[in-house]
Design a protein around this motif. Structure first.
Motif, short mmCIF file in Angstrom:
data_model
loop_
_atom_site.label_atom_id
_atom_site.label_comp_id
_atom_site.label_asym_id
_atom_site.label_seq_id
_atom_site.Cartn_x
_atom_site.Cartn_y
_atom_site.Cartn_z
N UNK A 94 1.19 -1.37 -0.15
CA UNK A 94 -0.06 -0.20 -0.10
C UNK A 94 0.79 0.87 -0.34
N UNK A 95 2.14 1.46 0.64
CA UNK A 95 2.72 2.27 0.81
C UNK A 95 2.90 2.76 -0.29
N UNK A 96 4.28 1.26 -1.32
CA UNK A 96 4.28 1.86 -2.56
C UNK A 96 3.80 2.20 -3.91
N UNK A 97 2.47 1.99 -3.41
CA UNK A 97 1.58 2.13 -4.12
C UNK A 97 1.15 3.89 -4.38
N UNK A 98 0.80 4.07 -3.30
CA UNK A 98 0.35 5.36 -2.41
C UNK A 98 2.02 6.30 -2.79
N UNK A 99 2.76 5.93 -2.93
CA UNK A 99 3.95 6.77 -3.61
C UNK A 99 4.39 6.69 -5.16
N UNK A 100 4.31 5.48 -5.20
CA UNK A 100 4.79 5.31 -7.18
C UNK A 100 3.57 5.93 -8.23
N UNK A 101 2.03 5.80 -7.35
CA UNK A 101 1.31 6.39 -8.71
C UNK A 101 1.32 7.73 -8.79
N UNK A 102 0.84 8.47 -7.60
CA UNK A 102 1.43 10.21 -7.80
C UNK A 102 3.24 10.58 -9.08
N UNK A 103 3.56 9.94 -8.52
CA UNK A 103 5.31 10.19 -9.41
C UNK A 103 4.86 9.88 -11.12
N UNK A 104 4.12 7.87 -10.92
CA UNK A 104 4.18 7.83 -12.50
C UNK A 104 3.22 8.55 -13.21
N UNK A 105 2.07 8.84 -13.17
CA UNK A 105 1.27 10.36 -14.01
C UNK A 105 2.19 11.00 -14.03
N UNK A 106 3.02 12.27 -13.08
CA UNK A 106 3.69 12.41 -13.84
C UNK A 106 5.01 12.80 -14.44
N UNK A 107 5.32 11.76 -14.30
CA UNK A 107 6.24 11.17 -15.43
C UNK A 107 5.87 10.75 -16.86
N UNK A 108 4.16 10.59 -16.73
CA UNK A 108 3.24 10.40 -18.09
C UNK A 108 3.27 11.63 -18.97
N UNK A 109 2.94 12.33 -17.73
CA UNK A 109 2.15 13.86 -18.27
C UNK A 109 4.03 14.52 -18.71
N UNK A 110 4.69 14.58 -18.34
CA UNK A 110 5.90 15.27 -18.85
C UNK A 110 6.17 14.53 -19.87
N UNK A 111 6.20 13.13 -20.26
CA UNK A 111 6.55 12.13 -21.24
C UNK A 111 4.65 11.51 -21.75
N UNK A 112 5.40 12.72 -22.77
CA UNK A 112 4.11 11.75 -23.02
C UNK A 112 3.44 10.60 -23.91
N UNK A 113 4.71 11.00 -25.30
CA UNK A 113 5.31 10.13 -25.99
C UNK A 113 6.36 8.39 -25.36
N UNK A 114 5.87 7.68 -26.39
CA UNK A 114 6.58 5.96 -25.49
C UNK A 114 7.98 6.79 -26.68
N UNK A 115 9.10 5.70 -26.24
CA UNK A 115 10.36 6.26 -25.79
C UNK A 115 11.05 4.91 -26.07
N UNK A 116 10.70 3.98 -26.16
CA UNK A 116 11.30 2.83 -26.91
C UNK A 116 11.22 2.68 -28.04
N UNK A 117 10.34 3.17 -28.91
CA UNK A 117 10.32 2.89 -30.72
C UNK A 117 11.20 1.56 -30.83
N UNK A 118 10.31 0.00 -29.95
CA UNK A 118 11.29 -1.34 -30.14
C UNK A 118 10.72 -1.22 -32.18
#
Length: 131
Positions: free
Chosen positions: A31-55
């Protein structure tokens, strides 16, 4: 007697006799991991909206939306909270690329979209891993 709750079709449900158990230590860490990770994940995806892997052969042609985080050091190899939250080793990815990387670990390391914990501990950056 215990109070009884009436339900549809004549069935009854007795009230619980004991209070619910507390959350286990293992579950509370999750639960602690989810509460710390979820907001960081959302802000990261907002800052990086496109796939960076391009395989090649995996990602759709052109720019496509990033919906997931590719953890360059697999969380199964290093399940620590520090590894999970280390944004320096995150890549924004589409679902197809993230799934492919999980199913092809050796090829992913060769392409620089994953790295071993030893590479991370040696200070290898995202750019160096891609070379």
């Amino acid at each position: 007697p215990r109070p009884v709750k009436r339900m549809a079709f004549g069935r009854t449900l007795a009230a619980p006799t004991e209070p619910m158990a507390k959350v286990s230590k293992t579950n509370s860490r999750a639960v602690a991991k989810a509460t710390l990770y979820a907001p960081k994940r959302l802000s990261f995806l907002k800052a990086h909206p496109w796939c960076e892997m391009n395989i090649a052969g995996v990602c759709p042609r052109g720019r496509h939306e990033a919906t997931e985080i590719q953890h360059m050091v697999q969380t199964s190899l290093d399940p620590s909270i520090e590894n999970l939250l280390d944004e320096t080793h995150w890549l924004a990815s589409c679902h197809d690329a993230n799934t492919w990387a999980g199913n092809h670990p050796q090829e992913s390391i060769a392409l620089g979209v994953e790295m071993t914990p030893a590479q991370r501990d040696a200070g290898v950056s995202k750019k160096e891993a891609a070379l």
